[in-house]
Write an enzyme that holds these catalytic residues in place. Structure first.
Site, PDB file in Angstrom:
ATOM      1  N   PRO A  12       0.852  -1.191   0.000  1.00 16.38           N
ATOM      2  CA  PRO A  12       0.000   0.000   0.000  1.00 16.38           C
ATOM      3  C   PRO A  12       0.887   1.239   0.000  1.00 16.38           C
ATOM      4  O   PRO A  12       1.780   1.360   0.839  1.00 16.38           O
ATOM      5  CB  PRO A  12      -0.792  -0.124   1.309  1.00 16.38           C
ATOM      6  CG  PRO A  12       0.030  -1.012   2.183  1.00 16.38           C
ATOM      7  CD  PRO A  12       0.778  -1.937   1.280  1.00 16.38           C
ATOM      8  N   GLN A  65      -6.244  -1.255   3.302  1.00 15.98           N
ATOM      9  CA  GLN A  65      -5.466  -0.931   4.496  1.00 15.98           C
ATOM     10  C   GLN A  65      -6.151   0.192   5.256  1.00 15.98           C
ATOM     11  O   GLN A  65      -6.476   1.233   4.688  1.00 15.98           O
ATOM     12  CB  GLN A  65      -4.042  -0.503   4.156  1.00 15.98           C
ATOM     13  CG  GLN A  65      -3.206  -0.293   5.423  1.00 15.98           C
ATOM     14  CD  GLN A  65      -1.797   0.171   5.162  1.00 15.98           C
ATOM     15  OE1 GLN A  65      -1.581   1.291   4.721  1.00 15.98           O
ATOM     16  NE2 GLN A  65      -0.822  -0.696   5.442  1.00 15.98           N
ATOM     17  N   CYS A  95       3.242   3.380   8.849  1.00 13.76           N
ATOM     18  CA  CYS A  95       3.423   4.650   8.145  1.00 13.76           C
ATOM     19  C   CYS A  95       4.003   5.705   9.085  1.00 13.76           C
ATOM     20  O   CYS A  95       3.466   5.931  10.176  1.00 13.76           O
ATOM     21  CB  CYS A  95       2.095   5.129   7.579  1.00 13.76           C
ATOM     22  SG  CYS A  95       2.234   6.680   6.650  1.00 13.76           S
ATOM     23  N   LYS A 134       0.386  -4.662   9.237  1.00 19.32           N
ATOM     24  CA  LYS A 134       1.659  -4.263   8.620  1.00 19.32           C
ATOM     25  C   LYS A 134       2.391  -3.346   9.585  1.00 19.32           C
ATOM     26  O   LYS A 134       1.844  -2.333  10.021  1.00 19.32           O
ATOM     27  CB  LYS A 134       1.435  -3.552   7.289  1.00 19.32           C
ATOM     28  CG  LYS A 134       2.732  -3.247   6.534  1.00 19.32           C
ATOM     29  CD  LYS A 134       2.446  -2.706   5.135  1.00 19.32           C
ATOM     30  CE  LYS A 134       3.731  -2.602   4.317  1.00 19.32           C
ATOM     31  NZ  LYS A 134       4.626  -1.541   4.801  1.00 19.32           N
ATOM     32  N   HIS A 166       7.902  -4.404   7.578  1.00 23.96           N
ATOM     33  CA  HIS A 166       8.853  -3.539   6.884  1.00 23.96           C
ATOM     34  C   HIS A 166      10.138  -3.585   7.695  1.00 23.96           C
ATOM     35  O   HIS A 166      10.161  -3.154   8.848  1.00 23.96           O
ATOM     36  CB  HIS A 166       8.315  -2.110   6.794  1.00 23.96           C
ATOM     37  CG  HIS A 166       9.161  -1.209   5.956  1.00 23.96           C
ATOM     38  ND1 HIS A 166       8.629  -0.161   5.233  1.00 23.96           N
ATOM     39  CD2 HIS A 166      10.490  -1.180   5.703  1.00 23.96           C
ATOM     40  CE1 HIS A 166       9.599   0.460   4.588  1.00 23.96           C
ATOM     41  NE2 HIS A 166      10.743  -0.147   4.871  1.00 23.96           N
ATOM     42  N   ASN A 206       8.928  -6.785   3.780  1.00 26.23           N
ATOM     43  CA  ASN A 206       8.799  -5.590   2.955  1.00 26.23           C
ATOM     44  C   ASN A 206      10.021  -4.709   3.217  1.00 26.23           C
ATOM     45  O   ASN A 206      10.593  -4.729   4.289  1.00 26.23           O
ATOM     46  CB  ASN A 206       7.498  -4.866   3.316  1.00 26.23           C
ATOM     47  CG  ASN A 206       7.329  -3.531   2.609  1.00 26.23           C
ATOM     48  OD1 ASN A 206       7.022  -2.527   3.249  1.00 26.23           O
ATOM     49  ND2 ASN A 206       7.513  -3.507   1.315  1.00 26.23           N
ATOM     50  N   GLY A 229       7.218  -2.654  -2.956  1.00 24.01           N
ATOM     51  CA  GLY A 229       6.583  -1.350  -3.063  1.00 24.01           C
ATOM     52  C   GLY A 229       6.967  -0.595  -4.307  1.00 24.01           C
ATOM     53  O   GLY A 229       6.451  -0.830  -5.393  1.00 24.01           O
TER      54      GLY A 229
END
Length: 333
Positions: A12, A65, A95, A134, A166, A206, A229
């Site tokens: 995403p 998401q 994020c 995530k 990530h 990720n 990504g």
């Protein structure tokens, strides 16, 4: 052997993986799992912004998401997403943007694992599809070797069975969102360590993965999935035209030219509804990256796609800049 869609997924990405981008990517791969941009739970529950969930049925399998930190609100948002027919609901705990921090969601939630667990439990209770998480390996001065196992144990105990990690810290103080994508060092070894420690969790990796060769190495080493990504956006043909064959074992292949032509009905319908060509064509700029004529293709679309009246005819003109040839014959432009 039939592999699950999340064996290779497209991350995403805010402002990038909108419905037009996802439709393009689905034409390039039948199997990869697609994710929406992050949609905030308050926008859906308090703002009634269901239009943010719009997608084409052709996009399946597709996951949404969500961003948020209120368990009840996330549960309501999850129910809405299920009503809209998504195949998975994912909670954003990765994020690092300022606007996400100000709402107490995203990577800052790595500091509040108990709250994340409450959110996950509430979402699962409200969901008819799988709920996943995530995350990052940690934030700021946290020690990832300590915080990540605790975080994973809590979300697992809350009912989550699949996570995407990530493999970088997020520095909420001192780095911009862009810098957080490449300055914190990657720690792939920790993700593999987590897979060894949490055999009951399905773990995808990720961060920094830019080729199918890398993805295959990660899978062969024991991870359950790989999430790519920006490489899928900037050089989509290098990843997505071969992913069904290389990752999912299917005997299918398309050329970038074929994908462009298959976009015509979608583009024509979008313009007929009053949409702008650039809303779609901006996601197509990297289709011929690394191939002769790529510069002309990009220039034609980027300089003219926003103009009034721009339509499929401009795509045809841009396509004339790129000679069609077997993908295996591609050379650097």
């Amino acid at each position: 052997m039939t592999y699950p869609a999340h064996r290779l997924s497209i991350a995403p990405m805010m402002d990038w993986t909108d419905r037009h981008c996802r439709y393009l990517h689905r034409l390039m791969s039948r199997r990869a799992l697609l994710y929406t941009e992050m949609v905030t739970a308050p926008a859906l529950v308090r703002g009634g912004a269901r239009h943010l969930l719009r997608y084409s049925p052709a996009e399946h399998p597709v996951a949404v998401q969500l961003g948020g930190s209120d368990p009840a609100e996330l549960a309501d948002a999850t129910a809405i997403c299920c009503e809209e027919g998504y195949d998975e609901v994912n909670l954003n705990v990765g994020c690092p943007s300022d606007r996400v921090q100000s709402g107490c969601f995203g990577a800052v939630l790595m500091e509040r694992p108990a709250l994340v667990a409450d959110c996950v439990a509430a979402m699962i209770k409200a969901s008819s599809v799988e709920v996943t998480v995530k995350c990052r390996i940690g934030v700021d001065n946290q020690n990832p070797d300590k915080v990540l196992p605790d975080f994973l144990a809590r979300v697992r105990d809350a009912g989550a069975r699949r996570v995407q990690i990530h493999a970088r810290k997020a520095w909420l103080q001192g780095l911009s969102p862009k810098e957080n994508r490449n300055i914190p060092p990657l720690n792939y070894a920790l993700v593999f360590k987590m897979k060894d420690a949490f055999q009951d969790l399905d773990i995808s990796i990720n961060g920094g993965i830019s080729s199918l060769a890398q993805a295959k190495e990660m899978l062969a080493a024991g991870l359950d999935g790989v999430m790519i990504g920006r490489a899928t956006y900037h050089t989509p043909s290098d990843i997505l035209l071969d992913v069904d064959r290389e990752i999912f074992g299917e005997i299918t292949h398309k050329s970038a030219h074929q994908v462009v032509r298959e976009m015509r009905p979608y583009i024509d319908a979008h313009i007929a509804e009053g949409g702008k060509l650039m809303s779609v064509s901006r996601h197509m700029l990297g289709l011929f990256a690394g191939r002769p004529g790529a510069r002309g293709w990009r220039r034609m679309l980027s300089e003219n796609g926003h103009r009034a009246g721009a339509d499929w005819g401009l795509i045809e003109q841009a396509l004339d800049c790129v000679e069609e040839f077997p993908e295996s014959a591609a050379t650097t432009a």
